[in-house]
Design a protein around this motif. Structure first.
Motif: not given
Length: 300
Positions: A119-124, A141-145
């Protein structure tokens, strides 16, 4: 404390984490009911029921049949991109809603919902930069998928029920990359790679910021959380990770090489310090992970 012999429903009881959770709860003297459409739930379960909890009626029937004191909700599409995005989002969000709704409807006292560090968003694909390291529960948090979004939605669902149903104590856990006991011996991990491959090739483990957690430690954390839930503010979220990184070199040196955007903050990750902090779980639950890749494999 959760009374000895309490009945606990574990959804996803045949999964990588579910198997260890069932084993730990049964060893603690609880009556464990496993719910999973897949085979593989440990024999230590008092009963196993195949049920599709995305169906509201089935979720309610499970709670009506067993009337558990507690529920540990682990069932989910477990990894990003393993199914279509629409399927992953629909299944994971519907599971969380149905389990929480059925639990409150039938007076379950304690509910733990599994979320994810993703949910943190790493790997975007467009890049990601941490606001600080190590990462704790206050990090944005910064979800991207679809997977990470579904897990954040599960957290918000849990929090909504925590606000609307004061008779049930809720919490969510963000377990790091879960490693089952057999995976230390060379079985493939959830990513398809072995642990040795992830250590040998930092690019593999670097995608998830070198985080990991032995499934038995995760299970002990769940047990500690169930015991302490009534004493906490309902709706708390906890990271749970190993006390070290899944890497042979300090992340202060290694992480900026693999994820350049972390360079500004990585200097604090000296020695074996991991990128994720479990300090909140230690402070509020008295939980600390006991196992690392070094204890299970040696300093290879």
């Amino acid at each position: 404390m959760l009374e000895a012999g309490s009945r606990i429903v574990v959804t996803g009881s045949a999964g990588r984490l579910g198997r260890s959770v069932v084993t730990a709860l049964a060893a603690a003297g609880h009556e464990v009911i496993g719910v999973d459409v897949a085979a593989g739930t440990p024999s230590s379960c008092a009963q196993v029921l195949p049920a599709d909890l995305t169906e509201t009626g089935e979720a309610f029937e499970v709670m009506a049949r067993y009337r558990p004191a507690a529920v540990v909700h682990l069932a989910a599409v477990a990894t990003p991109f393993s199914r279509t995005d629409g399927f992953t989002y629909r299944v994971n969000t519907q599971l969380a809603f149905n389990v929480c709704a059925a639990s409150t409807a039938f007076g379950v006292e304690r509910v733990v919902v599994a979320s994810s560090p993703t949910v943190i968003g790493y790997g975007a694909p467009g890049g990601w930069t941490p606001t600080r390291l190590p990462i704790d529960e206050e990090h944005p948090v910064a979800p991207w998928n679809a997977y990470s979004l579904s897990k954040l939605a599960a957290e918000h669902t849990m929090a909504m029920f925590a606000r609307s149903s004061p008779g049930t104590a809720f919490a969510a856990v963000r377990p790091c990359f879960v490693v089952a006991p057999e995976e230390w011996e060379g079985a493939p991990t959830q990513s398809g790679h072995t642990i040795r491959e992830r250590l040998d090739n930092p690019e593999l483990a670097g995608v998830s910021l070198f985080n990991y957690l032995d499934a038995r430690d995760a299970s002990e954390m769940v047990l500690a959380l169930l015991d302490r839930l009534p004493d906490l503010d309902s709706g708390e979220v906890f990271f749970a990770g190993a006390a070290d990184a899944l890497a042979r070199e300090p992340l202060a040196e290694l992480l900026p090489q693999v994820v350049p955007s972390t360079a500004e903050h990585a200097a604090v990750l000296t020695g074996t310090t991991p990128a994720f902090s479990s300090a909140k779980a230690e402070r509020l639950l008295g939980w600390q992970p006991k196992r690392s890749w070094r204890t299970e494999m040696g300093d290879i």
